[in-house]
Design a protein around this motif. Sequence first.
Motif, short mmCIF file in Angstrom:
data_model
loop_
_atom_site.label_atom_id
_atom_site.label_comp_id
_atom_site.label_asym_id
_atom_site.label_seq_id
_atom_site.Cartn_x
_atom_site.Cartn_y
_atom_site.Cartn_z
N ALA A 129 0.83 -1.21 0.00
CA ALA A 129 0.00 0.00 0.00
C ALA A 129 0.86 1.26 0.00
O ALA A 129 1.49 1.58 -0.99
CB ALA A 129 -0.95 -0.02 1.18
N ASP A 130 0.88 1.98 1.08
CA ASP A 130 1.63 3.24 1.15
C ASP A 130 3.08 2.99 1.56
O ASP A 130 3.35 2.16 2.42
CB ASP A 130 0.97 4.16 2.18
N ARG A 131 3.99 3.74 0.91
CA ARG A 131 5.40 3.68 1.28
C ARG A 131 5.96 5.06 1.54
O ARG A 131 7.17 5.24 1.64
CB ARG A 131 6.20 2.99 0.17
N ALA A 132 5.07 6.05 1.61
CA ALA A 132 5.53 7.43 1.80
C ALA A 132 4.58 8.19 2.70
O ALA A 132 3.43 7.80 2.88
CB ALA A 132 5.62 8.12 0.44
N CYS A 133 5.09 9.28 3.26
CA CYS A 133 4.23 10.17 4.04
C CYS A 133 4.70 11.61 3.89
O CYS A 133 5.90 11.88 3.86
CB CYS A 133 4.22 9.78 5.51
N VAL A 134 3.74 12.50 3.73
CA VAL A 134 4.01 13.93 3.72
C VAL A 134 3.76 14.44 5.13
O VAL A 134 2.75 14.11 5.74
CB VAL A 134 3.09 14.67 2.72
N ILE A 135 4.69 15.23 5.63
CA ILE A 135 4.56 15.84 6.95
C ILE A 135 4.56 17.35 6.76
O ILE A 135 5.51 17.91 6.21
CB ILE A 135 5.71 15.40 7.88
N ALA A 158 7.24 27.36 8.05
CA ALA A 158 6.36 26.38 7.42
C ALA A 158 7.21 25.28 6.80
O ALA A 158 8.19 25.56 6.10
CB ALA A 158 5.48 27.04 6.36
N VAL A 159 6.84 24.04 7.08
CA VAL A 159 7.60 22.90 6.60
C VAL A 159 6.68 21.93 5.88
O VAL A 159 5.57 21.65 6.34
CB VAL A 159 8.30 22.17 7.78
N LYS A 160 7.15 21.44 4.73
CA LYS A 160 6.47 20.35 4.03
C LYS A 160 7.57 19.43 3.51
O LYS A 160 8.33 19.79 2.61
CB LYS A 160 5.62 20.87 2.87
N ASP A 161 7.66 18.26 4.12
CA ASP A 161 8.65 17.26 3.74
C ASP A 161 7.93 15.96 3.45
O ASP A 161 6.81 15.74 3.92
CB ASP A 161 9.65 17.00 4.87
N CYS A 162 8.57 15.08 2.71
CA CYS A 162 8.00 13.77 2.44
C CYS A 162 9.09 12.73 2.56
O CYS A 162 10.20 12.92 2.07
CB CYS A 162 7.38 13.73 1.04
N MET A 163 8.78 11.63 3.23
CA MET A 163 9.70 10.51 3.38
C MET A 163 9.13 9.34 2.59
O MET A 163 7.95 9.00 2.74
CB MET A 163 9.82 10.10 4.84
N GLU A 164 9.97 8.75 1.75
CA GLU A 164 9.53 7.63 0.91
C GLU A 164 10.49 6.46 1.08
O GLU A 164 11.68 6.58 0.78
CB GLU A 164 9.48 8.06 -0.56
N PHE A 165 9.97 5.35 1.57
CA PHE A 165 10.79 4.15 1.71
C PHE A 165 10.92 3.51 0.34
O PHE A 165 9.94 3.36 -0.38
CB PHE A 165 10.15 3.18 2.71
N PRO A 175 6.52 -2.72 6.49
CA PRO A 175 5.25 -3.01 7.14
C PRO A 175 4.48 -1.72 7.44
O PRO A 175 5.08 -0.71 7.81
CB PRO A 175 5.64 -3.74 8.43
N ALA A 176 3.17 -1.77 7.27
CA ALA A 176 2.32 -0.59 7.46
C ALA A 176 2.52 0.03 8.83
O ALA A 176 2.59 1.26 8.97
CB ALA A 176 0.86 -0.96 7.23
N GLU A 177 2.64 -0.78 9.87
CA GLU A 177 2.81 -0.25 11.22
C GLU A 177 4.15 0.47 11.38
O GLU A 177 4.24 1.47 12.09
CB GLU A 177 2.66 -1.37 12.26
N GLN A 178 5.19 -0.03 10.73
CA GLN A 178 6.50 0.62 10.81
C GLN A 178 6.46 1.98 10.10
O GLN A 178 7.01 2.96 10.59
CB GLN A 178 7.59 -0.26 10.20
N LEU A 179 5.79 2.04 8.95
CA LEU A 179 5.64 3.30 8.23
C LEU A 179 4.91 4.31 9.10
O LEU A 179 5.35 5.45 9.27
CB LEU A 179 4.88 3.08 6.92
#
Length: 134
Positions: A22-28, A40-47, A52-56
């Motif tokens: 499913a998802d492998r990234a998140c925008v913060i 103001a901060v907008k970063d994204c982390m992409e594995f 595993p979803a819980e680790q993400l």
Amino acid sequence: MKSAWPLIAVCLMGSSAAVFAADRACVIEGNVPVGGKALAVKDCMEFTTAIPAEQLKASCNGLAQTSAQLGGKAGKVTFLAQCPRPASGACKGLMGQPLDAYYYHLPPEALQEKRKACETSTAAIKGGTWSNGQ
């Protein structure tokens, strides 16, 4: 009963793969207090590998708490299949890990600081590779 086992095994493998696919990234997004002002901060982390979803979720929510630890509010987290492109810049292989960091809407001096931090290696941490965020 014996003939049902292969079907059950295939179903379990399929559902297990879905957890990783499913998802492998998140925008913060949020504001980080810096020098008495809110930045103001907008970063994204992409594995770059399956995670595993819980680790993400734990990794992204932990990063979102950084601004709260600095005296601001926790950042807003949005989970995605991949980070939005283009970005202002990106660090591929952040800290020698299977992780890419994308940075958005940064002034040139802040982008230079991110690049320097990305490419810096120490005895314990391997530096990443800077890219233009494409």
